[in-house]
Design a protein around this motif. Structure first.
Motif, mmCIF file in Angstrom:
data_model
loop_
_atom_site.group_PDB
_atom_site.id
_atom_site.type_symbol
_atom_site.label_atom_id
_atom_site.label_comp_id
_atom_site.label_asym_id
_atom_site.label_seq_id
_atom_site.Cartn_x
_atom_site.Cartn_y
_atom_site.Cartn_z
ATOM 1 N N SER A 18 48.874 35.212 34.302
ATOM 2 C CA SER A 18 49.349 36.487 33.766
ATOM 3 C C SER A 18 49.039 37.631 34.726
ATOM 4 O O SER A 18 48.163 37.520 35.597
ATOM 5 C CB SER A 18 48.680 36.769 32.419
ATOM 6 O OG SER A 18 47.297 37.036 32.598
ATOM 7 N N ALA A 19 49.739 38.748 34.547
ATOM 8 C CA ALA A 19 49.495 39.931 35.365
ATOM 9 C C ALA A 19 48.061 40.422 35.192
ATOM 10 O O ALA A 19 47.438 40.901 36.146
ATOM 11 C CB ALA A 19 50.482 41.034 34.994
ATOM 12 N N GLU A 20 47.528 40.276 33.972
ATOM 13 C CA GLU A 20 46.143 40.694 33.715
ATOM 14 C C GLU A 20 45.159 39.807 34.467
ATOM 15 O O GLU A 20 44.185 40.297 35.052
ATOM 16 C CB GLU A 20 45.851 40.643 32.217
ATOM 17 C CG GLU A 20 46.596 41.685 31.391
ATOM 18 C CD GLU A 20 48.068 41.340 31.185
ATOM 19 O OE1 GLU A 20 48.450 40.173 31.419
ATOM 20 O OE2 GLU A 20 48.843 42.239 30.802
ATOM 21 N N ASP A 21 45.432 38.505 34.487
ATOM 22 C CA ASP A 21 44.544 37.588 35.215
ATOM 23 C C ASP A 21 44.647 37.810 36.724
ATOM 24 O O ASP A 21 43.651 37.710 37.448
ATOM 25 C CB ASP A 21 44.876 36.135 34.879
ATOM 26 C CG ASP A 21 44.425 35.742 33.479
ATOM 27 O OD1 ASP A 21 43.578 36.469 32.900
ATOM 28 O OD2 ASP A 21 44.917 34.724 32.953
ATOM 29 N N SER B 123 45.249 40.667 38.083
ATOM 30 C CA SER B 123 44.465 41.889 38.297
ATOM 31 C C SER B 123 42.981 41.565 38.415
ATOM 32 O O SER B 123 42.286 42.096 39.297
ATOM 33 C CB SER B 123 44.712 42.869 37.151
ATOM 34 O OG SER B 123 43.960 44.047 37.335
ATOM 35 N N THR B 124 42.494 40.681 37.549
ATOM 36 C CA THR B 124 41.079 40.288 37.587
ATOM 37 C C THR B 124 40.745 39.601 38.898
ATOM 38 O O THR B 124 39.710 39.890 39.532
ATOM 39 C CB THR B 124 40.765 39.349 36.414
ATOM 40 O OG1 THR B 124 41.015 40.033 35.181
ATOM 41 C CG2 THR B 124 39.316 38.897 36.461
ATOM 42 N N LYS C 203 40.652 42.136 41.716
ATOM 43 C CA LYS C 203 39.432 42.948 41.650
ATOM 44 C C LYS C 203 38.247 42.170 42.220
ATOM 45 O O LYS C 203 37.390 42.731 42.916
ATOM 46 C CB LYS C 203 39.150 43.345 40.193
ATOM 47 C CG LYS C 203 40.051 44.436 39.638
ATOM 48 C CD LYS C 203 39.726 45.783 40.255
ATOM 49 C CE LYS C 203 40.577 46.908 39.660
ATOM 50 N NZ LYS C 203 40.273 47.155 38.243
ATOM 51 N N ASP D 71 53.358 46.304 37.884
ATOM 52 C CA ASP D 71 52.189 45.466 38.154
ATOM 53 C C ASP D 71 51.439 45.950 39.392
ATOM 54 O O ASP D 71 50.195 46.016 39.408
ATOM 55 C CB ASP D 71 52.603 44.007 38.345
ATOM 56 C CG ASP D 71 52.923 43.311 37.037
ATOM 57 O OD1 ASP D 71 52.533 43.837 35.974
ATOM 58 O OD2 ASP D 71 53.562 42.240 37.067
ATOM 59 N N ASN E 64 49.341 48.902 38.821
ATOM 60 C CA ASN E 64 48.130 48.523 38.086
ATOM 61 C C ASN E 64 47.100 47.855 38.995
ATOM 62 O O ASN E 64 45.891 48.060 38.848
ATOM 63 C CB ASN E 64 48.499 47.581 36.941
ATOM 64 C CG ASN E 64 47.315 47.229 36.065
ATOM 65 O OD1 ASN E 64 46.544 48.096 35.655
ATOM 66 N ND2 ASN E 64 47.147 45.948 35.784
ATOM 67 N N TRP E 65 47.570 47.043 39.944
ATOM 68 C CA TRP E 65 46.666 46.294 40.818
ATOM 69 C C TRP E 65 46.111 47.140 41.962
ATOM 70 O O TRP E 65 45.168 46.731 42.640
ATOM 71 C CB TRP E 65 47.391 45.093 41.413
ATOM 72 C CG TRP E 65 47.898 44.097 40.416
ATOM 73 C CD1 TRP E 65 47.432 43.883 39.156
ATOM 74 C CD2 TRP E 65 49.005 43.189 40.593
ATOM 75 N NE1 TRP E 65 48.160 42.899 38.525
ATOM 76 C CE2 TRP E 65 49.133 42.449 39.386
ATOM 77 C CE3 TRP E 65 49.883 42.926 41.634
ATOM 78 C CZ2 TRP E 65 50.110 41.469 39.211
ATOM 79 C CZ3 TRP E 65 50.859 41.949 41.472
ATOM 80 C CH2 TRP E 65 50.970 41.223 40.273
#
Length: 368
Positions: free
Chosen positions: A237-240, A242-243, A246, A269, A272-273
């Motif tokens: 996912s886009a959230e993963d 991003s993690t 980071k 995306d 956000n990243w």
């Protein structure tokens, strides 16, 4: 002149969506103020697929194909962009667009690729003096105002064919937005432009270059061109993502984001990243689409520089040639072409290209 002394050549006409290409013979008129080129190899670009699928319009009938290399086929008074006399037999590559050198965009804006009288190869209606204007043909006729460069003998046709669109566009974009050794980067899209972006950034001193795509084969190919992290958006996912980004940037986020996918999700995306003070380059939105919503609050409060770039300054084509010549033993550029078809099988070539199981499909008009 065309082979065997003939005064005709073959072209492939695109008549519109859901129609087959028409292979036609047309007369050739040699002129000293143009350059008649026998096409050695042409590749199917993503923008060709946009046109054939109907994602963007075209004045039909037209001869598609703008990524190509060829051999000068007739005497000409025109010179290469660096002032060299052109001779029959010279192997050359040429700019995607023409420019006049004197208009507002050429002179004041320093954007000759947006010239007021610009002509774009592989995008024009096939009529009159524009009949031989695309690469999916046995011959193409180059106009005055085209930046033409001789190809060094060390570079293969397969290494050079995609550079007058894909690589030159990437280099122009990255030169415009700036590259700085030691930064981190994310590339959205692992097609030809994305893969070129990866190896170019690695050669510019980027130790961390991640790439995102949904195609596992393309991500694997990107590793061969220096990608340090490959992220499959189909399974992550886009959230993963991003993690993960980071974690590899000590919590800061990415310094440079490069969009070359044309995917609507890419821009939001990447914003956000991205890290505070980062830069975001977008190259892939070359077809009409609805507005893309993204977090403008993040854009502002992160102090992100957002830059769009279309086409390229013609002098960048020389830089692209030099990049291939310098790095051809480090990266398998010729392997970006997965299969080559004869001109007579152009419909099959496009069907294959739409499957996206290779990076680029090529057409060789000189084979049967």
């Amino acid at each position: 002149m065309p082979e065997n002394g003939q005064d005709v050549t073959q072209i492939t006409l695109f008549h519109g969506v859901d129609t087959q290409f028409e292979i036609s013979e047309v007369p050739v008129e040699v002129s000293a103020n143009t350059v008649l080129v026998r096409v050695n190899l042409a590749t199917i670009c993503g923008s060709d697929l946009h046109t054939v699928s109907g994602r963007r319009g075209a004045d039909v009938p037209c001869v598609l194909g703008h990524e190509a290399v060829g051999t000068v086929a007739a005497p000409t008074d025109l010179h290469s962009a660096d002032g060299k006399q052109l001779h029959e037999g010279d192997r050359i590559v040429w700019s995607l667009t023409t420019s006049c050198g004197g208009c507002h965009y050429c002179v004041t804006k320093k954007l000759p690729q947006k010239c007021e009288t610009m002509f774009k190869y592989g995008h024009a209606q096939c009529v009159g003096e524009d009949t031989l204007s695309g690469g999916f043909a046995s011959h193409i006729q180059l106009k005055a105002g085209t930046a033409i460069y001789k190809i060094p003998d060390t570079i293969q046709d397969a290494e050079a064919a995609p550079i007058n669109c894909a690589l030159a566009t990437v280099i122009n974009g990255l030169e415009t937005i700036g590259t700085y050794p030691g930064e981190t980067a994310i590339v959205h899209g692992a097609g030809t432009l994305g893969i070129y972006a990866v190896c170019y950034l690695r050669e510019k001193g980027y130790e961390t270059v991640a790439i995102v795509d949904k195609n596992a084969f393309r991500l694997q190919m990107a590793k061969q061109f220096g990608a340090t992290h490959t992220l499959n958006a189909d399974t992550t996912s886009a959230e993963d993502i991003s993690t993960i980004l980071k974690e590899v940037t000590d919590g800061h986020g990415i310094d440079l984001a490069v969009e070359v996918s044309g995917a609507p999700s890419a821009l939001p995306d990447m914003i956000n990243w991205s890290a505070i003070g980062s830069r975001c380059l977008t190259l892939g939105y070359v077809y009409p689409l609805d507005n893309i919503p993204f977090n403008v609050h993040q854009l502002v409060t992160k102090c992100i520089t957002l830059q769009g770039v279309h086409n390229y300054h013609p002098t960048v084509l020389k830089t692209a040639l030099g990049f291939i010549e310098k790095n051809r033993t480090r990266y398998p550029f010729a392997e970006l072409i997965g299969k080559t078809y004869p001109l007579s099988e152009i419909d099959d070539a496009f069907t294959h290209a739409f499957r996206q199981d290779v990076i680029r499909i090529a057409i060789n008009p000189r084979t049967n």
